[in-house]
Write an enzyme that holds these catalytic residues in place. Structure first.
Site, short mmCIF file in Angstrom:
data_model
loop_
_atom_site.label_atom_id
_atom_site.label_comp_id
_atom_site.label_asym_id
_atom_site.label_seq_id
_atom_site.Cartn_x
_atom_site.Cartn_y
_atom_site.Cartn_z
CE LYS A 121 -4.30 -1.93 1.76
NZ LYS A 121 -5.24 -2.05 2.87
CE LYS A 202 -9.13 -10.10 0.05
NZ LYS A 202 -10.46 -9.47 0.10
CE LYS A 205 -15.20 -4.89 3.86
NZ LYS A 205 -13.84 -4.51 4.25
P1 ATP Z 1 -10.66 -4.60 1.94
O1 ATP Z 1 -10.58 -4.60 0.44
O2 ATP Z 1 -11.02 -3.26 2.51
O3 ATP Z 1 -9.49 -5.23 2.63
P2 ATP Z 1 -12.10 -7.06 2.25
O4 ATP Z 1 -13.18 -7.39 1.30
O5 ATP Z 1 -10.80 -7.76 2.10
O6 ATP Z 1 -11.94 -5.49 2.26
P3 ATP Z 1 -12.00 -7.24 5.12
O7 ATP Z 1 -12.78 -6.26 5.93
O8 ATP Z 1 -10.54 -7.03 4.94
O9 ATP Z 1 -12.71 -7.32 3.68
O10 ATP Z 1 -12.24 -8.70 5.67
C1 ATP Z 1 -13.41 -9.09 6.35
C2 ATP Z 1 -13.45 -10.60 6.42
O11 ATP Z 1 -13.83 -11.15 5.14
C3 ATP Z 1 -12.12 -11.25 6.75
O12 ATP Z 1 -12.36 -12.35 7.61
C4 ATP Z 1 -11.60 -11.73 5.41
O13 ATP Z 1 -10.73 -12.85 5.52
C5 ATP Z 1 -12.89 -12.12 4.70
N1 ATP Z 1 -12.78 -11.98 3.24
C6 ATP Z 1 -12.51 -10.84 2.58
N2 ATP Z 1 -12.52 -11.05 1.25
C7 ATP Z 1 -12.79 -12.37 1.06
C8 ATP Z 1 -12.94 -13.21 -0.10
N3 ATP Z 1 -12.82 -12.71 -1.31
N4 ATP Z 1 -13.23 -14.51 0.08
C9 ATP Z 1 -13.37 -15.01 1.33
N5 ATP Z 1 -13.25 -14.29 2.46
C10 ATP Z 1 -12.96 -12.97 2.34
MG MG Z 2 -9.08 -7.25 3.40
#
Ligand code: ATP
Ligand code: MG
Length: 329
Positions: A121, A202, A205
């Protein structure tokens, strides 16, 4: 090396964190929320909305607040039972930041600077917030604060969990038995949902364009699935290296329905089945969300109760840490 476990940690306690950086998506549901809900009887879990972590990059204050409340509402709509699983907003339990500082006093600059996420980042250029460097230490505080015994982690979080363990052990060794040393556990399903448009990354968000957001209207979801990247192979099967898009769709279907796709080689049929399966799971969540969001004060009350419920444990941990490190209690 002593991996001492304090007396407080006789039960399995899990912590699952979500950053209010955006709207929850299918990956969050299948990879984190559903395992959390499924384990509500077996483990004592805390669902943490880590709002302080959403401020490590340039952020919009109104969005963080909105996403915090929306995520809490979606968690309830998806089946998190706040009686068994407190939903806690990190900043509403002040002990997180107090413990963060105490842990900074046993963390080395180099340990934080070599975190992959910090490197990635910060490589993007522009001003780097100091909080981006130190946030793994805050994450360690999140975990250690609650005598957490298990942290469900995906691969991207292994390094952070290791740091939490290192800091706990170091603190315990230097200043006396204070923290429970947590273990990482893989969620049973280990679902890792990929972005539908770019199935080699993956679903996230704050990244990608092929997310299925849990509150997206059916029409948007239908279109996103219809446009999902596939390939020229023409076989419906799992082959992550050569058919990442089709593999992802097959995995999503299996996660949602517990069964493989119908006997088809048609990508159009596969996509229709995936759309139907997503709709079947999201329709009740959407409906419940609409009811709950009509009364945001009740969701705020759930959050206040969550903070209230976990605060004694947090306060006790900070008190132990203050005592051990040499502060006047
Ligand atoms: P960001 O992009 O802001 O990091 P994120 O989608 O990765 O958002 P987090 O808030 O970092 O979401 O993670 C919340 C939970 O969701 C964590 O337990 C993470 O392991 C899980 N998670 C996030 N993305 C995935 C995915 N694509 N598949 C399965 N689990 C996920
Ligand atoms: Mg994340």
């Amino acid at each position: 090396m002593t991996t001492t476990v304090t007396a407080a940690a006789t039960r399995t306690r899990r912590l699952t964190g979500f950053q209010p950086t955006g709207r929850l998506h299918l990956g969050n549901l299948l990879g984190a929320l559903r395992p959390l809900i499924a384990a509500q009887d077996a483990a004592e879990s805390i669902a943490l909305i880590a709002d302080l972590h959403a401020m490590t990059m340039d952020h919009d204050p109104a969005s963080v607040r909105r996403h915090t409340l929306e995520q809490a509402t979606v968690m309830l709509a998806a089946g998190v039972d706040p009686e068994r699983t407190p939903i806690v907003v990190q900043s509403q339990v002040r002990e997180h930041t107090e413990l963060h500082y105490l842990l900074e006093c046993v963390a080395a600059h180099g340990e934080a600077a070599r975190m992959i996420q910090f490197k990635e980042k910060s490589a993007a250029g522009g001003p780097i917030r100091l909080s981006l460097l130190t946030y793994p230490v805050l994450m360690a505080a999140d975990i250690l604060l609650y005598d957490t015994t298990q942290v469900p982690v995906g691969e991207d979080q292994n390094q952070h969990l290791e740091l939490a363990r290192t800091l706990a052990i170091r603190f315990n060794t230097k200043y006396g038995d204070t923290f429970t040393v947590p273990e990482g556990v893989r969620p049973d399903s280990a679902a890792r949902i990929m972005d539908l448009a770019e199935p080699t990354r993956k679903m996230g968000k704050s990244t990608g364009t092929g997310q299925i957001r849990l509150l997206d209207p059916p029409e948007v979801i239908r279109r996103t699935v219809a446009r999902a990247a596939t390939d020229q192979v023409g076989l419906v099967r799992r082959d992550r290296d050569n058919q990442p898009g089709v593999t992802n769709l097959v995995d999503i279907l299996a996660e949602l329905t517990g069964r493989p796709p119908s006997d088809t080689t048609s990508y159009a049929t596969l996509k229709r089945e995936v759309t139907d399966a997503i709709e079947a799971v999201l329709t009740p969540i959407r409906a419940r969300h609409a009811e709950l969001s009509a009364n945001p004060d009740s969701v705020r009350a759930v959050l206040a109760a969550g903070a209230e419920k976990v605060r004694p444990t947090a306060a006790a941990t900070v008190r132990r840490a203050r005592e051990a490190i040499g502060l006047l209690n």
